[in-house]
Write a protein that holds these residues in place. Structure first.
Motif, PDB file in Angstrom:
ATOM      1  N   MET A   1      50.520  62.098   5.332  1.00  8.87           N
ATOM      2  CA  MET A   1      49.009  61.136   4.899  1.00  8.87           C
ATOM      3  C   MET A   1      48.175  61.175   5.823  1.00  8.87           C
ATOM      4  N   LYS A   2      46.687  61.067   5.385  1.00 13.50           N
ATOM      5  CA  LYS A   2      45.890  61.113   6.204  1.00 13.50           C
ATOM      6  C   LYS A   2      45.107  59.949   6.478  1.00 13.50           C
ATOM      7  N   ILE A   3      45.353  59.351   7.713  1.00  8.65           N
ATOM      8  CA  ILE A   3      44.978  58.219   8.294  1.00  8.65           C
ATOM      9  C   ILE A   3      43.602  58.549   9.019  1.00  8.65           C
ATOM     10  N   VAL A   4      42.681  57.589   8.729  1.00  8.18           N
ATOM     11  CA  VAL A   4      41.166  58.044   9.261  1.00  8.18           C
ATOM     12  C   VAL A   4      40.995  56.521   9.968  1.00  8.18           C
ATOM     13  N   ILE A   5      40.467  56.669  11.168  1.00  7.72           N
ATOM     14  CA  ILE A   5      39.752  55.574  11.985  1.00  7.72           C
ATOM     15  C   ILE A   5      38.371  55.901  11.779  1.00  7.72           C
ATOM     16  N   LEU A   6      37.516  54.798  11.450  1.00  8.66           N
ATOM     17  CA  LEU A   6      36.246  55.011  11.058  1.00  8.66           C
ATOM     18  C   LEU A   6      35.561  54.878  12.615  1.00  8.66           C
ATOM     19  N   ASP A   7      34.909  55.954  12.984  1.00 15.74           N
ATOM     20  CA  ASP A   7      34.089  56.012  14.292  1.00 15.74           C
ATOM     21  C   ASP A   7      32.938  55.067  14.205  1.00 15.74           C
ATOM     22  N   THR A   8      33.273  53.673  14.706  1.00 13.42           N
ATOM     23  CA  THR A   8      32.164  52.920  14.743  1.00 13.42           C
ATOM     24  C   THR A   8      31.606  52.804  16.105  1.00 13.42           C
ATOM     25  N   ASN A   9      31.909  53.655  17.088  1.00 13.47           N
ATOM     26  CA  ASN A   9      31.337  53.766  18.294  1.00 13.47           C
ATOM     27  C   ASN A   9      31.680  52.630  19.171  1.00 13.47           C
ATOM     28  N   CYS A  10      32.873  51.900  18.940  1.00 14.02           N
ATOM     29  CA  CYS A  10      32.965  50.728  19.775  1.00 14.02           C
ATOM     30  C   CYS A  10      34.216  50.773  20.511  1.00 14.02           C
ATOM     31  N   ALA A  11      34.555  49.746  21.394  1.00 14.50           N
ATOM     32  CA  ALA A  11      35.218  49.944  22.728  1.00 14.50           C
ATOM     33  C   ALA A  11      36.954  49.956  21.954  1.00 14.50           C
ATOM     34  N   ASN A  12      37.171  49.488  20.988  1.00 13.14           N
ATOM     35  CA  ASN A  12      38.687  49.500  20.555  1.00 13.14           C
ATOM     36  C   ASN A  12      39.173  50.625  19.908  1.00 13.14           C
ATOM     37  N   LEU A  13      38.393  51.509  19.500  1.00 13.28           N
ATOM     38  CA  LEU A  13      38.835  52.833  18.837  1.00 13.28           C
ATOM     39  C   LEU A  13      40.062  53.529  19.312  1.00 13.28           C
ATOM     40  N   LEU A  14      40.113  53.726  20.479  1.00 13.01           N
ATOM     41  CA  LEU A  14      41.274  54.422  21.233  1.00 13.01           C
ATOM     42  C   LEU A  14      42.556  53.660  21.250  1.00 13.01           C
ATOM     43  N   SER A  15      42.295  52.050  21.438  1.00  9.29           N
ATOM     44  CA  SER A  15      43.364  51.392  21.512  1.00  9.29           C
ATOM     45  C   SER A  15      44.108  51.125  20.119  1.00  9.29           C
ATOM     46  N   VAL A  16      43.217  51.557  19.051  1.00  6.26           N
ATOM     47  CA  VAL A  16      43.918  51.326  17.705  1.00  6.26           C
ATOM     48  C   VAL A  16      44.546  52.837  17.397  1.00  6.26           C
ATOM     49  N   LYS A  17      44.040  53.817  17.819  1.00  2.00           N
ATOM     50  CA  LYS A  17      44.508  54.985  17.377  1.00  2.00           C
ATOM     51  C   LYS A  17      45.791  54.976  18.201  1.00  2.00           C
ATOM     52  N   CYS A  18      45.800  54.561  19.395  1.00  2.00           N
ATOM     53  CA  CYS A  18      47.175  54.754  20.453  1.00  2.00           C
ATOM     54  C   CYS A  18      48.168  53.919  19.638  1.00  2.00           C
ATOM     55  N   ALA A  33      31.703  61.945   6.408  1.00  2.00           N
ATOM     56  CA  ALA A  33      31.914  61.129   5.048  1.00  2.00           C
ATOM     57  C   ALA A  33      32.937  61.773   4.068  1.00  2.00           C
ATOM     58  N   SER A  34      32.918  62.980   3.890  1.00  7.19           N
ATOM     59  CA  SER A  34      34.006  63.925   3.158  1.00  7.19           C
ATOM     60  C   SER A  34      35.429  63.544   3.543  1.00  7.19           C
ATOM     61  N   THR A  35      35.681  63.340   4.817  1.00  7.89           N
ATOM     62  CA  THR A  35      36.826  63.179   5.643  1.00  7.89           C
ATOM     63  C   THR A  35      37.502  61.591   4.947  1.00  7.89           C
ATOM     64  N   ILE A  36      36.359  60.784   5.198  1.00  2.00           N
ATOM     65  CA  ILE A  36      36.712  59.299   4.909  1.00  2.00           C
ATOM     66  C   ILE A  36      36.774  59.361   3.398  1.00  2.00           C
ATOM     67  N   SER A  37      36.118  60.032   2.654  1.00  2.00           N
ATOM     68  CA  SER A  37      36.234  59.797   1.312  1.00  2.00           C
ATOM     69  C   SER A  37      37.757  60.267   0.679  1.00  2.00           C
ATOM     70  N   ASN A  38      38.372  61.171   1.555  1.00  2.00           N
ATOM     71  CA  ASN A  38      39.661  61.780   1.018  1.00  2.00           C
ATOM     72  C   ASN A  38      40.768  61.240   2.024  1.00  2.00           C
ATOM     73  N   ALA A  39      40.535  59.994   2.468  1.00  2.00           N
ATOM     74  CA  ALA A  39      41.654  59.312   3.573  1.00  2.00           C
ATOM     75  C   ALA A  39      42.649  58.749   2.623  1.00  2.00           C
TER      76      ALA A  39
END
Length: 197
Positions: A1-18, A33-39
């Motif tokens: 399963m391809k789980i994508v976290i959108l890179d919004t350049n915000c502070a909680n990206l890594l905590s969500v990933k972790c 865009a292509s990776t996001i579309s195929n998530a």
């Protein structure tokens, strides 16, 4: 399963990933865009300003990509608010308009903003798959000043001198106003329920 976290350049990206990695999954952070579309699952975290996140999405040409996506999407905090039609923040800004309801400043009377800390989340439907093995009235961690009012797509609410939407759903789009990655065991369960839906 391809789980994508959108890179919004915000502070909680890594905590969500972790938090997702601790559940045994391997998400990627990207703004491609292509990776996001195929998530298979897309998470939109957000900490910061409505103007900032919409500027990011516009510059990266991701607005239409997100509007057209068909996989389950989970917006977190500002990532939930971005699904709205409009935000009152910073004198007003148009959002993605996936849910035709504006985000408004909380009317907290004499209570401080932002609304920060633990609060209860009351489910409209305890049998909803997003809430599997979580009790209505469970506590989650919030930090926000703006919120969706109660509306047609509200599936859970919280109270801070007024009721507001703490969880929403429209078709494949879900949003949580709280931070599941900061909400202990209940947050872990909710993230797992989203990933296993």
């Amino acid at each position: 399963m391809k789980i994508v976290i959108l890179d919004t350049n915000c502070a909680n990206l890594l905590s969500v990933k972790c938090a997702i990695e601790k559940l045994g999954y391997h998400p990627i952070i990207t703004n491609d865009a292509s990776t996001i579309s195929n998530a298979n699952k897309l998470l939109i975290p957000g900490v910061g300003s409505a103007i900032g996140i919409m500027k990011q999405l516009s510059q990266k040409k991701l607005i239409q990509v997100i509007q057209d996506i068909t996989c389950p999407v989970l917006g977190i905090c500002l990532g939930m608010q971005v699904l709205s039609s409009f935000s009152e923040e910073s004198n007003g800004i148009n959002m993605l308009n996936i849910i035709d309801t504006p985000v408004k400043l909380l009317d907290t009377k004499h209570f401080p903003l932002p609304h920060t800390g633990w609060n209860q989340v009351i489910f409209d439907n305890c049998n909803h798959p997003l809430f599997k093995n979580i009790l209505s009235g469970s506590w989650f961690y919030f930090i926000h000043s703006y919120a969706f009012p109660i509306h047609h797509y509200t599936i859970a609410k919280s109270f801070y001198q007024e009721y507001f939407s703490s969880v929403i759903q429209k078709n494949n789009f879900f949003g949580v106003q709280f931070h599941p990655e900061k909400s202990g065991s209940n947050g872990k369960k909710l993230l797992l329920n989203f990933l296993e839906m």
